[in-house]
Design a protein around this motif. Structure first.
Motif, PDB file in Angstrom:
ATOM      1  N   ASP A 175       0.831  -1.203   0.000  1.00 48.13           N
ATOM      2  CA  ASP A 175       0.000   0.000   0.000  1.00 48.13           C
ATOM      3  C   ASP A 175       0.867   1.255   0.000  1.00 48.13           C
ATOM      4  OD1 ASP A 175      -2.716   1.247   0.265  1.00 48.13           O
ATOM      5  OD2 ASP A 175      -1.858   1.979   2.152  1.00 48.13           O
ATOM      6  N   GLY A 176       1.972   1.225   0.741  1.00 45.87           N
ATOM      7  CA  GLY A 176       2.869   2.372   0.769  1.00 45.87           C
ATOM      8  C   GLY A 176       3.471   2.663  -0.590  1.00 45.87           C
ATOM      9  N   VAL A 177       3.818   1.614  -1.322  1.00 47.34           N
ATOM     10  CA  VAL A 177       4.361   1.778  -2.673  1.00 47.34           C
ATOM     11  C   VAL A 177       3.305   2.394  -3.581  1.00 47.34           C
ATOM     12  CG1 VAL A 177       5.223   0.567  -4.708  1.00 47.34           C
ATOM     13  CG2 VAL A 177       6.026  -0.092  -2.435  1.00 47.34           C
ATOM     14  N   ALA A 178       2.078   1.873  -3.521  1.00 48.24           N
ATOM     15  CA  ALA A 178       1.001   2.401  -4.357  1.00 48.24           C
ATOM     16  C   ALA A 178       0.767   3.886  -4.075  1.00 48.24           C
ATOM     17  CB  ALA A 178      -0.280   1.599  -4.132  1.00 48.24           C
ATOM     18  N   LYS A 179       0.753   4.242  -2.814  1.00 46.93           N
ATOM     19  CA  LYS A 179       0.535   5.647  -2.440  1.00 46.93           C
ATOM     20  C   LYS A 179       1.680   6.530  -2.933  1.00 46.93           C
ATOM     21  CE  LYS A 179      -2.574   5.377   1.547  1.00 46.93           C
ATOM     22  NZ  LYS A 179      -3.295   4.223   1.063  1.00 46.93           N
ATOM     23  N   ALA A 180       2.902   6.029  -2.836  1.00 51.80           N
ATOM     24  CA  ALA A 180       4.057   6.798  -3.297  1.00 51.80           C
ATOM     25  C   ALA A 180       3.989   7.035  -4.801  1.00 51.80           C
ATOM     26  CB  ALA A 180       5.345   6.076  -2.917  1.00 51.80           C
ATOM     27  N   ILE A 181       3.541   6.035  -5.547  1.00 53.22           N
ATOM     28  CA  ILE A 181       3.443   6.157  -7.003  1.00 53.22           C
ATOM     29  C   ILE A 181       2.372   7.165  -7.391  1.00 53.22           C
ATOM     30  CG2 ILE A 181       2.755   4.914  -9.093  1.00 53.22           C
ATOM     31  CD1 ILE A 181       4.194   2.446  -7.849  1.00 53.22           C
ATOM     32  N   VAL A 182       1.217   7.091  -6.737  1.00 50.38           N
ATOM     33  CA  VAL A 182       0.145   8.049  -7.027  1.00 50.38           C
ATOM     34  C   VAL A 182       0.603   9.470  -6.709  1.00 50.38           C
ATOM     35  CG1 VAL A 182      -2.165   8.817  -6.332  1.00 50.38           C
ATOM     36  CG2 VAL A 182      -1.724   6.387  -6.734  1.00 50.38           C
ATOM     37  N   ALA A 183       1.309   9.635  -5.595  1.00 49.88           N
ATOM     38  CA  ALA A 183       1.811  10.961  -5.222  1.00 49.88           C
ATOM     39  C   ALA A 183       2.801  11.478  -6.264  1.00 49.88           C
ATOM     40  CB  ALA A 183       2.469  10.902  -3.847  1.00 49.88           C
ATOM     41  N   HIS A 184       3.675  10.597  -6.753  1.00 48.13           N
ATOM     42  CA  HIS A 184       4.670  11.007  -7.747  1.00 48.13           C
ATOM     43  C   HIS A 184       3.996  11.379  -9.065  1.00 48.13           C
ATOM     44  CE1 HIS A 184       8.130  10.937 -10.436  1.00 48.13           C
ATOM     45  NE2 HIS A 184       8.910  10.969  -9.366  1.00 48.13           N
ATOM     46  N   ALA A 185       2.980  10.617  -9.456  1.00 46.89           N
ATOM     47  CA  ALA A 185       2.294  10.876 -10.723  1.00 46.89           C
ATOM     48  C   ALA A 185       1.382  12.093 -10.648  1.00 46.89           C
ATOM     49  CB  ALA A 185       1.483   9.651 -11.138  1.00 46.89           C
TER      50      ALA A 185
END
Length: 264
Positions: A175-185
């Protein structure tokens, strides 16, 4: 044989035999002419839980949720040519010295961990997608490192662990990875249609987690995913299949629990 039938092929006999001690009359009726598929097993669980709890409505609800987490390992897929971006989740990694926390799998900070062979295979899967379709790639550092070193892919967005308030490395959850990716995008919508890459036993939860974070996510249908395990992985739960499947099952049940509580 369907995926779910194949996954059950080696297990139901012992499980159903044990269950029959609680619901002997239900066993023959539930499995009659049905070869032991998932629907039959779910009906048997309903009978057993109803017998144990005395509440058929709750038995049906629990049986459905247990089946969802533990007996359905298929995942949604779409043609690789429809992908706009790739989100790749790592699976374990290696420690050069072996000095890791047995609970977290994190190194002691005195070394740089290595991606390991499973993440190398996941990088191969990402590359297979990139050969067919020009996509933006977001990958955990283990996979990103292999993509750069082996495949020469330099425009990958790597997702690294974070540093906690105490200065210690915090390895990101799925979940942390998914959130980091959405934040970056900038947003989940900016990612377009997401092809998720993950270990075969992890990828169902990777897709669910990606979707829970707003992504339009599924697996690229034509690209095979690794199912091998690394006995030398720094994360103990990724060294052997039974250990990992129990870990993933627990995580899925936790997600379902949170969903049920949110409904209240």
């Amino acid at each position: 044989m369907t995926t779910r039938r194949a996954l059950l092929a080696g297990a139901p006999a012992g499980l159903l035999a044990a269950q029959s001690a609680f619901a002997p009359s239900a066993l023959a009726d539930v499995l009659k002419g049905d070869g032991g598929d998932v629907e039959a097993l779910e009906r048997l669980m309903v009978e057993t839980l109803d017998e144990e709890l005395g509440d058929r409505a709750v038995a049906r609800r629990l049986a459905a949720l247990i089946t969802e987490a533990g007996f359905r390992w298929e995942y949604p897929a779409f043609p690789v040519r429809e992908a706009d971006s790739v989100v790749a989740y790592s699976f374990g990694y290696r420690s050069k010295t072996g000095k890791v926390d047995a609970n977290t799998g994190l190194s002691d900070g005195a070394e740089t961990p290595e991606p390991g062979p499973v993440n190398a295979l996941l990088a191969d899967a990402v590359q297979a997608i990139a050969r067919v379709r020009k996509v933006r790639v977001y990958a955990q550092w283990e996979i990103a490192q292999v993509l750069a070193a082996k495949h020469g892919m330099q425009d990958v967005v790597p997702i690294h662990p974070t540093i906690g308030p105490d200065g210690k490395v915090v390895y990101l959850s799925t979940d942390g990875v998914a959130k980091a990716i959405v934040a970056h995008a900038g947003s989940a919508q900016a990612l377009g249609k997401v092809a998720v890459v993950g270990h075969r036993d992890h990828v169902k939860r990777c897709v669910l987690t990606s979707q829970a974070n707003g992504m339009t996510a599924a697996v690229a249908r034509e690209v095979p995913l690794p199912v091998v395990y690394d006995p030398q992985s720094a994360q103990p739960w990724t060294r052997r299949r039974d250990a990992y499947l129990l870990t993933d099952l627990t995580a899925q049940l936790s997600m379902i629990r949170n969903r049920v509580i949110a409904e209240l």
